[in-house]
Motif scaffolding. Structure first.
Motif, PDB file in Angstrom:
ATOM      1  N   ASP A 157     -10.261  11.315 -12.803  1.00 21.61           N
ATOM      2  CA  ASP A 157      -9.601  12.031 -11.710  1.00 21.61           C
ATOM      3  C   ASP A 157     -10.439  12.009 -10.435  1.00 21.61           C
ATOM      4  OD1 ASP A 157      -7.468  12.630 -13.333  1.00 21.61           O
ATOM      5  OD2 ASP A 157      -8.212  14.613 -13.900  1.00 21.61           O
ATOM      6  N   THR A 158     -11.761  12.128 -10.596  1.00 25.16           N
ATOM      7  CA  THR A 158     -12.643  12.082  -9.429  1.00 25.16           C
ATOM      8  C   THR A 158     -12.580  10.720  -8.753  1.00 25.16           C
ATOM      9  OG1 THR A 158     -14.164  13.711 -10.394  1.00 25.16           O
ATOM     10  CG2 THR A 158     -15.021  12.334  -8.615  1.00 25.16           C
ATOM     11  N   VAL A 159     -12.659   9.674  -9.543  1.00 28.26           N
ATOM     12  CA  VAL A 159     -12.619   8.304  -9.011  1.00 28.26           C
ATOM     13  C   VAL A 159     -11.271   8.021  -8.356  1.00 28.26           C
ATOM     14  CG1 VAL A 159     -12.680   5.865  -9.634  1.00 28.26           C
ATOM     15  CG2 VAL A 159     -14.311   7.452 -10.661  1.00 28.26           C
ATOM     16  N   GLU A 160     -10.185   8.415  -9.015  1.00 28.35           N
ATOM     17  CA  GLU A 160      -8.846   8.151  -8.476  1.00 28.35           C
ATOM     18  C   GLU A 160      -8.579   8.981  -7.226  1.00 28.35           C
ATOM     19  OE1 GLU A 160      -4.247   7.680 -10.083  1.00 28.35           O
ATOM     20  OE2 GLU A 160      -5.715   8.774 -11.284  1.00 28.35           O
ATOM     21  N   GLY A 161      -8.958  10.255  -7.244  1.00 27.86           N
ATOM     22  CA  GLY A 161      -8.748  11.116  -6.083  1.00 27.86           C
ATOM     23  C   GLY A 161      -9.533  10.648  -4.885  1.00 27.86           C
ATOM     24  N   GLU A 162     -10.780  10.239  -5.107  1.00 17.73           N
ATOM     25  CA  GLU A 162     -11.601   9.725  -4.010  1.00 17.73           C
ATOM     26  C   GLU A 162     -10.967   8.474  -3.406  1.00 17.73           C
ATOM     27  OE1 GLU A 162     -15.858   7.474  -3.237  1.00 17.73           O
ATOM     28  OE2 GLU A 162     -15.215   7.967  -5.271  1.00 17.73           O
ATOM     29  N   SER A 163     -10.469   7.599  -4.260  1.00 21.98           N
ATOM     30  CA  SER A 163      -9.886   6.342  -3.785  1.00 21.98           C
ATOM     31  C   SER A 163      -8.669   6.579  -2.887  1.00 21.98           C
ATOM     32  CB  SER A 163      -9.484   5.473  -4.969  1.00 21.98           C
ATOM     33  OG  SER A 163      -8.807   4.314  -4.534  1.00 21.98           O
ATOM     34  N   MET A 164      -7.812   7.519  -3.269  1.00 17.51           N
ATOM     35  CA  MET A 164      -6.611   7.796  -2.471  1.00 17.51           C
ATOM     36  C   MET A 164      -6.973   8.261  -1.066  1.00 17.51           C
ATOM     37  SD  MET A 164      -3.819   9.544  -5.002  1.00 17.51           S
ATOM     38  CE  MET A 164      -4.860  10.956  -5.385  1.00 17.51           C
ATOM     39  N   LEU A 165      -8.037   9.048  -0.953  1.00 16.07           N
ATOM     40  CA  LEU A 165      -8.401   9.627   0.342  1.00 16.07           C
ATOM     41  C   LEU A 165      -9.310   8.717   1.161  1.00 16.07           C
ATOM     42  CD1 LEU A 165      -9.016  13.346  -0.724  1.00 16.07           C
ATOM     43  CD2 LEU A 165      -6.957  12.342   0.254  1.00 16.07           C
ATOM     44  N   ASN A 166     -10.194   7.966   0.500  1.00 17.52           N
ATOM     45  CA  ASN A 166     -11.135   7.180   1.304  1.00 17.52           C
ATOM     46  C   ASN A 166     -10.516   5.926   1.909  1.00 17.52           C
ATOM     47  OD1 ASN A 166     -11.243   5.050  -0.614  1.00 17.52           O
ATOM     48  ND2 ASN A 166     -13.168   5.763  -1.505  1.00 17.52           N
ATOM     49  N   ASP A 167      -9.304   5.568   1.477  1.00 18.92           N
ATOM     50  CA  ASP A 167      -8.605   4.453   2.128  1.00 18.92           C
ATOM     51  C   ASP A 167      -8.368   4.751   3.600  1.00 18.92           C
ATOM     52  OD1 ASP A 167      -8.574   2.989  -0.168  1.00 18.92           O
ATOM     53  OD2 ASP A 167      -6.470   3.332  -0.644  1.00 18.92           O
ATOM     54  N   GLY A 168      -7.922   5.974   3.885  1.00 15.34           N
ATOM     55  CA  GLY A 168      -7.688   6.370   5.276  1.00 15.34           C
ATOM     56  C   GLY A 168      -8.974   6.412   6.070  1.00 15.34           C
ATOM     57  N   THR A 169     -10.037   6.935   5.466  1.00 14.61           N
ATOM     58  CA  THR A 169     -11.342   7.002   6.131  1.00 14.61           C
ATOM     59  C   THR A 169     -11.854   5.607   6.462  1.00 14.61           C
ATOM     60  OG1 THR A 169     -11.842   8.962   4.790  1.00 14.61           O
ATOM     61  CG2 THR A 169     -13.670   7.946   5.960  1.00 14.61           C
ATOM     62  N   SER A 170     -11.708   4.689   5.536  1.00 15.42           N
ATOM     63  CA  SER A 170     -12.250   3.341   5.730  1.00 15.42           C
ATOM     64  C   SER A 170     -11.554   2.605   6.873  1.00 15.42           C
ATOM     65  CB  SER A 170     -12.114   2.528   4.438  1.00 15.42           C
ATOM     66  OG  SER A 170     -10.753   2.342   4.098  1.00 15.42           O
TER      67      SER A 170
ATOM     68  N   GLY B  55     -16.552   2.626  -8.841  1.00 16.96           N
ATOM     69  CA  GLY B  55     -16.141   2.466  -7.443  1.00 16.96           C
ATOM     70  C   GLY B  55     -16.016   1.013  -7.023  1.00 16.96           C
ATOM     71  N   LEU B  56     -15.250   0.236  -7.773  1.00 17.20           N
ATOM     72  CA  LEU B  56     -15.099  -1.180  -7.459  1.00 17.20           C
ATOM     73  C   LEU B  56     -14.136  -1.404  -6.291  1.00 17.20           C
ATOM     74  CD1 LEU B  56     -12.859  -2.852 -10.174  1.00 17.20           C
ATOM     75  CD2 LEU B  56     -13.086  -0.413  -9.931  1.00 17.20           C
ATOM     76  N   LYS B  57     -14.133  -2.606  -5.763  1.00 15.75           N
ATOM     77  CA  LYS B  57     -13.348  -2.927  -4.562  1.00 15.75           C
ATOM     78  C   LYS B  57     -12.052  -3.647  -4.948  1.00 15.75           C
ATOM     79  CE  LYS B  57     -17.010  -1.227  -3.173  1.00 15.75           C
ATOM     80  NZ  LYS B  57     -17.028   0.238  -3.024  1.00 15.75           N
ATOM     81  N   GLY B  58     -11.038  -3.517  -4.079  1.00 19.85           N
ATOM     82  CA  GLY B  58      -9.744  -4.105  -4.415  1.00 19.85           C
ATOM     83  C   GLY B  58      -8.863  -4.325  -3.210  1.00 19.85           C
ATOM     84  N   SER B  59      -7.644  -3.823  -3.284  1.00 15.79           N
ATOM     85  CA  SER B  59      -6.606  -4.150  -2.303  1.00 15.79           C
ATOM     86  C   SER B  59      -6.952  -3.703  -0.886  1.00 15.79           C
ATOM     87  CB  SER B  59      -5.272  -3.529  -2.735  1.00 15.79           C
ATOM     88  OG  SER B  59      -5.408  -2.141  -2.956  1.00 15.79           O
ATOM     89  N   MET B  60      -7.553  -2.511  -0.703  1.00 17.14           N
ATOM     90  CA  MET B  60      -7.877  -2.059   0.645  1.00 17.14           C
ATOM     91  C   MET B  60      -8.949  -2.939   1.275  1.00 17.14           C
ATOM     92  SD  MET B  60      -7.397  -0.195   3.242  1.00 17.14           S
ATOM     93  CE  MET B  60      -6.213   1.003   2.655  1.00 17.14           C
TER      94      MET B  60
ATOM     95  N   LEU C 134       0.792  -1.231   0.000  1.00 18.67           N
ATOM     96  CA  LEU C 134       0.000   0.000   0.000  1.00 18.67           C
ATOM     97  C   LEU C 134       0.827   1.285   0.000  1.00 18.67           C
ATOM     98  CD1 LEU C 134      -3.137  -0.750   2.227  1.00 18.67           C
ATOM     99  CD2 LEU C 134      -2.992  -0.516  -0.257  1.00 18.67           C
ATOM    100  N   PRO C 135       1.868   1.423   0.833  1.00 18.66           N
ATOM    101  CA  PRO C 135       2.622   2.691   0.820  1.00 18.66           C
ATOM    102  C   PRO C 135       3.166   3.042  -0.563  1.00 18.66           C
ATOM    103  CG  PRO C 135       3.206   1.433   2.770  1.00 18.66           C
ATOM    104  CD  PRO C 135       2.369   0.527   1.904  1.00 18.66           C
ATOM    105  N   ALA C 136       3.743   2.073  -1.249  1.00 18.10           N
ATOM    106  CA  ALA C 136       4.311   2.344  -2.572  1.00 18.10           C
ATOM    107  C   ALA C 136       3.224   2.682  -3.587  1.00 18.10           C
ATOM    108  CB  ALA C 136       5.123   1.141  -3.049  1.00 18.10           C
ATOM    109  N   LEU C 137       2.135   1.908  -3.602  1.00 17.60           N
ATOM    110  CA  LEU C 137       1.060   2.141  -4.573  1.00 17.60           C
ATOM    111  C   LEU C 137       0.362   3.471  -4.325  1.00 17.60           C
ATOM    112  CD1 LEU C 137      -0.481  -1.458  -4.772  1.00 17.60           C
ATOM    113  CD2 LEU C 137       0.956  -0.310  -6.471  1.00 17.60           C
TER     114      LEU C 137
END
Length: 389
Positions: A143-156, A335-340, A60-63
């Motif tokens: 950009d919206t999908v990618e930006g949301e994904s980067m930030l919502n990992d921490g929220t989740s 908004g599919l699911k994956g590594s997180m 996760l840190p690298a990705l």
């Protein structure tokens, strides 16, 4: 994993990435997961296992760093309101709605249903971002999908940790306490990342060799993560913030162009290598937990997840940022699911909680992730072309 297994996995990843050179024929990570499922029947791969700690501390840190570093700052500013709302208020409401619907049909308690919802809420658009751009030519959606994904990992992670403690009867739920912890963990991680990123952007000038500068970026990606975790704040958001900070600093002056070129070349190789190994291993790992007798539950919850996601996106885009309905639909479907989600499932499994039905939750969650990775990502290109032709 042995070195031989890692090399074979990289070779498989190389072949798949090479077949899809233009990144528009199919979602590579999804194909890798399917291949990983097939590799279960090959004795050579029997010993491969992946833990939540490996995903969290190595992959996760690298990705996250490379995604944040490459994310255009100007696009973040343009879509900041929508991205931040989806990644914070949006994800909290999603967990409550999806958890409630899950509770109505599942043989588990309400708190446990919320835990399942928290697992299935973070998005992982790696499979579809390039496809969206190629199929639609619309960077705003991607950009919206990618930006949301980067930030919502921490929220989740904050949501999952809090709700798991409640479900396992370790503590009672307090809205004020939750919001306070959420703000502390989230903002604390961002502050750590910004400080680390800023310091590295200044220190790097003392290293005149590009190789040493790249070495420093590795230290930043993992160092900001570890420092934040040591202070009990979000390492995920720290890594994202550090990547964005260093990108911002090097975007201010032309003289930094040589550094960006070197950094891009290195981290692109790291990204595709880690993705190849991670999604192949997820495919291998996921088969151990999927139970056929839970598929009906998983299918219904998957449908609930799609409906809730669409409702949240449609409401937020109406209030925060007006978008055509076609864009709203694609942001929802992407908004599919994956590594997180896989990390959170393995965390739940490792905790072996006594107060909740973790076997049912793990099996159903893994199945929903598999459905999401296949159904949503494989249909992304044709749907995109159909809606925006």
């Amino acid at each position: 994993m042995t070195i031989e297994q890692i090399i074979i996995l990289l070779l498989i990843g190389y072949i798949i990435f090479t077949i899809d050179t233009k990144q528009e024929n199919f979602p590579v990570p999804t194909i890798l997961v399917i291949i990983g499922i097939c590799l279960v029947f090959v004795p050579f791969f029997d010993s491969i296992q992946i833990t939540e700690n490996i995903i969290y501390h190595i992959f996760l840190p690298a990705l996250l760093f490379v995604s944040a570093y490459q994310f255009p700052i100007k696009d973040l500013k343009k879509n900041a309101g929508l991205i931040l709302t989806l990644a914070t208020i949006g994800i909290i409401i999603t967990v409550f709605l999806l958890g409630t619907l899950t509770w109505l049909i599942a043989p588990i308690g309400f708190a446990s249903a919320l835990v399942v919802a928290a697992i299935l809420t973070p998005t992982d658009p790696i499979s579809v971002v390039s496809i969206i751009k190629k199929a639609t030519g619309n960077d705003q959606i991607a950009d919206t999908v990618e930006g949301e994904s980067m930030l919502n990992d921490g929220t989740s992670i904050v949501l999952f940790t809090t709700l798991f403690s409640v479900a396992n009867q370790e503590k009672s739920f307090s809205l004020i306490s939750f919001l306070g912890e959420f703000l502390l963990v989230s903002l604390g991680g961002v502050v750590v990342g910004l400080v680390c990123g800023y310091l590295v952007s200044k220190i790097v000038h003392y290293s005149h060799h590009r190789q040493y500068q790249i070495m420093l970026s590795i230290i930043l990606a993992y160092g900001s993560f570890l420092i934040a975790e040591a202070f009990h704040v979000s390492g995920v958001l720290a890594t994202v913030a550090s990547g964005m900070m260093i990108s911002f600093e090097y975007g201010r002056a032309i003289k930094e162009e040589h550094f960006r070129e070197s950094l891009d070349g290195f981290w692109k190789i790291v990204e595709i290598s880690l993705l190849a190994i991670l999604f192949l291993v997820i495919g291998i790992e996921i088969t151990e937990y999927i139970a056929i007798n839970f598929w009906l539950y998983a299918l219904v919850i998957f449908i609930f997840m799609i409906i809730v996601r669409m409702f949240i996106v449609f409401v937020i885009t109406k209030v925060v940022h007006q978008l055509p309905w076609q864009h709203q639909f694609l942001i929802s479907w992407a908004g599919l699911k994956g590594s997180m989600s896989v990390f959170l499932i393995l965390t739940l499994y490792a905790k072996n909680a006594s107060g909740i039905d973790s076997e049912w939750m793990v099996a159903v969650s893994f199945t929903v992730v598999l459905l999401s990775l296949t159904v949503q990502s494989l249909s992304m290109a044709p749907i995109s072309r159909k809606l925006l032709k």
